[in-house]
Write an enzyme that holds these catalytic residues in place. Structure first.
Site, PDB file in Angstrom:
ATOM      1  CD  GLN A 129      -1.097   0.355   9.762  1.00  0.00           C
ATOM      2  OE1 GLN A 129      -0.064  -0.246  10.036  1.00  0.00           O
ATOM      3  NE2 GLN A 129      -2.158  -0.271   9.291  1.00  0.00           N
TER       4      GLN A 129
ATOM      5  CB  ILE B 162      -0.937  -0.001   1.219  1.00  0.00           C
ATOM      6  CG1 ILE B 162      -2.035  -1.042   1.023  1.00  0.00           C
ATOM      7  CG2 ILE B 162      -1.555   1.376   1.439  1.00  0.00           C
ATOM      8  CD1 ILE B 162      -2.965  -0.745  -0.127  1.00  0.00           C
TER       9      ILE B 162
ATOM     10  CB  ILE C 162      -7.415  -0.664   2.391  1.00  0.00           C
ATOM     11  CG1 ILE C 162      -6.401   0.137   1.558  1.00  0.00           C
ATOM     12  CG2 ILE C 162      -8.827  -0.404   1.899  1.00  0.00           C
ATOM     13  CD1 ILE C 162      -6.386  -0.237   0.089  1.00  0.00           C
ATOM     14  CD  GLU C 163      -3.646  -4.511   2.744  1.00  0.00           C
ATOM     15  OE1 GLU C 163      -3.448  -5.245   3.731  1.00  0.00           O
ATOM     16  OE2 GLU C 163      -3.962  -4.948   1.629  1.00  0.00           O
ATOM     17  N   GLY C 164      -5.575  -1.979   7.300  1.00  0.00           N
ATOM     18  CA  GLY C 164      -5.493  -1.434   8.651  1.00  0.00           C
ATOM     19  C   GLY C 164      -5.493   0.072   8.602  1.00  0.00           C
TER      20      GLY C 164
END
Length: 378
Positions: A370, A247, A363-365
Site C-alpha cells: 500500500q 478490509i 491480505i489484499e496487499g
C-alpha cells in the site's frame, strides 16, 4: 457500540437494525466455538446471504440491493464487530462477484449472479501463487487455447474460501510475460481437474478457510472469460480497490469491538481501591484508541463517498487500508494491555482479536505494498 450512523433512507436504517441484531445474537455468540474448531460456518454465512448482504452494493438488475458503497461498508463494519470471519466471508463474496458484475458477459452474469448474490453459491478469487506472492506479473498458471476454449493448469495459493467455494475467478496467463498477458476465467469448483489441496493453518481467523487450489488441464469455454483476453489485470485492479475498502471496514469493526470490551473491563476492574479507567495510564490509552478508530472510520466513509459518485479511488483506498489495518493492530494490542495478564489468556477474546488484526495488515496487499502504491501517486 454507540457509533452515530447516518442513512439515506428509512429502509437502510431498518436493514441496519437487523444487521445489528444478527451480529450480536448470531455472530458474536458463535465466533469462539467455530474459531476453536477451525470450522467454516457455512449455514451462518448462508443466512447473511439470504438477508441480501452479499448483494448490497450491486445493481438490482442482477439481484443486488442497489445500495451505496457507503452503506455497504457500514454493514460490513458492524458484522466484523460481531465476528471478523463472518464479515470477511461476506467481503470475499462481494469481491468474487465484483469482476463478473463489472466486466462479465450477460449470459455468464445471468447464470451465476442471482445465486451468488444470495449466497447460494460461494465464490473466491484465485490470484496469488506461492512464488509470485504480490507480484501478479510473475504468475505461472496458464490457460492454453484448446478447441473453442482454454485448458487451465497451475497452482494457486492463499485462496480464501478455498475448498468451500463453488466457483473460482482464476487469473492465469494467456499471453506474454508481465501483467499484459493475464486473463480471468470463471471456473466451477466441481469441474474435472480442479483440485482442492491442503488447507493452510493460520494464527487467526481459523474459521475462514485458506487453501491451495490446483488446476490440472481444466477445460473452460471462451465464454467463461471475464473481461477481455490479456486484460485480466484490469479486473484485478478494480477488485483490489474495492477489496481494500472492505478490509478497512472489517478492521474498524474489529477495533471497535476491542475498544468497547477494554472499556467495560476497565470500568469493572479495580486496583488500589479504584476502577482502573480512573488512572491516566489506562484512560489515555483508551482515549487514543477511540480517536484512531474515529479517524479510520471517517477516512473510510470519505473514500466510499468518492466511489459512490464515480471518482477514482485507487490511491485513497490504499491509504484507507494502510491506516485502518495498522490502527486495528495498535488498538487490539492495547486492548490486551488494558486487560493485563487476563488479556494474554484465551479466556478473554482480546487475544484472538489481536491475532486476527495481524491478518488484515497482510491480505489484499500487504501494508508495504500500500505504501508503494501511495508513494508512486506522489
Amino acid at each position: 457500540m454507540t457509533t452515530d450512523r447516518h442513512f439515506d433512507s428509512p429502509e437502510q436504517a431498518e436493514l441496519f437494525a437487523i444487521v445489528e441484531k444478527v451480529a450480536d445474537e448470531v455472530l458474536a455468540p458463535n465466533a469462539a466455538r467455530y474459531e476453536d474448531k477451525s470450522e467454516f460456518p457455512r449455514e451462518i454465512v448462508g443466512t447473511l446471504g439470504e438477508l441480501g448482504l452479499m448483494g448490497l452494493p450491486f445493481p438490482e438488475k442482477w439481484g443486488g440491493g442497489g445500495q451505496s458503497y457507503t452503506f455497504y461498508l457500514q454493514v460490513l463494519e458492524r458484522l466484523s464487530y460481531g465476528w471478523l470471519a463472518a464479515a470477511e466471508s461476506v467481503h470475499l463474496q462481494v469481491l468474487a462477484c465484483h469482476g463478473l458484475i463489472q466486466f462479465g458477459k450477460d449470459p455468464l452474469r445471468e447464470a451465476y449472479l442471482p445465486r451468488m448474490l444470495q449466497g447460494e453459491l460461494l465464490g473466491a478469487n484465485c490470484m496469488s501463487e506461492a512464488e509470485a506472492g504480490s507480484d501478479l506479473a510473475a504468475m505461472t498458471t496458464e490457460a492454453r487455447p484448446r478447441d473453442d476454449g482454454y485448458a487451465i493448469s497451475g497452482l494457486k495459493s492463499w485462496v480464501s474460501h478455498g475448498g468451500v467455494a463453488d466457483v473460482y475467478n482464476v487469473y492465469c496467463r494467456t499471453g506474454r510475460a508481465g501483467v499484459g498477458g493475464v486473463s480471468c476465467f470463471l471456473v466451477d469448483a466441481s469441474q474435472a481437474g480442479v483440485q482442492h489441496l491442503a488447507h493452510i493453518s493460520k494464527m487467526g481467523v481459523s474459521a475462514l478457510p485458506t487453501a491451495q487450489v490446483g488446476f490440472d488441464d481444466v477445460r473452460v469455454s471462451a465464454g467463461r472469460m471475464i473481461g477481455g483476453r490479456n486484460r485480466g489485470m484490469l479486473v484485478a485492479a478494480s477488485v483490489f480497490d474495492h477489496g481494500r475498502l472492505g478490509i478497512s471496514a472489517c478492521a474498524i469493526g474489529l477495533a471497535q469491538a476491542a475498544l468497547d470490551y477494554a472499556c467495560r473491563y476497565a470500568k469493572e476492574r479495580r486496583q488500589f481501591g479504584n476502577p482502573i479507567i480512573s488512572y491516566q495510564g489506562v484512560s489515555f490509552m483508551l482515549a487514543d484508541m477511540a480517536t484512531q478508530i474515529a479517524a479510520a472510520r471517517a477516512l473510510m466513509l470519505s473514500v466510499a463517498r468518492l466511489k459512490d459518485i464515480g471518482r477514482p479511488i485507487s490511491t485513497d483506498a490504499a491509504k484507507c487500508k494502510l491506516f485502518a489495518t495498522d490502527m486495528a493492530m495498535r488498538v487490539t494490542t492495547d486492548a490486551v494491555q488494558v486487560l493485563g495478564g487476563y488479556g494474554y489468556t484465551q479466556d478473554y477474546p482480546v487475544e484472538r482479536w489481536m491475532r486476527e488484526a495481524k491478518l488484515l495488515q497482510i491480505i489484499e496487499g500487504t501494508n508495504q505494498i500500500q505504501r508503494v502504491s501511495i508513494a508512486q501517486s506522489l
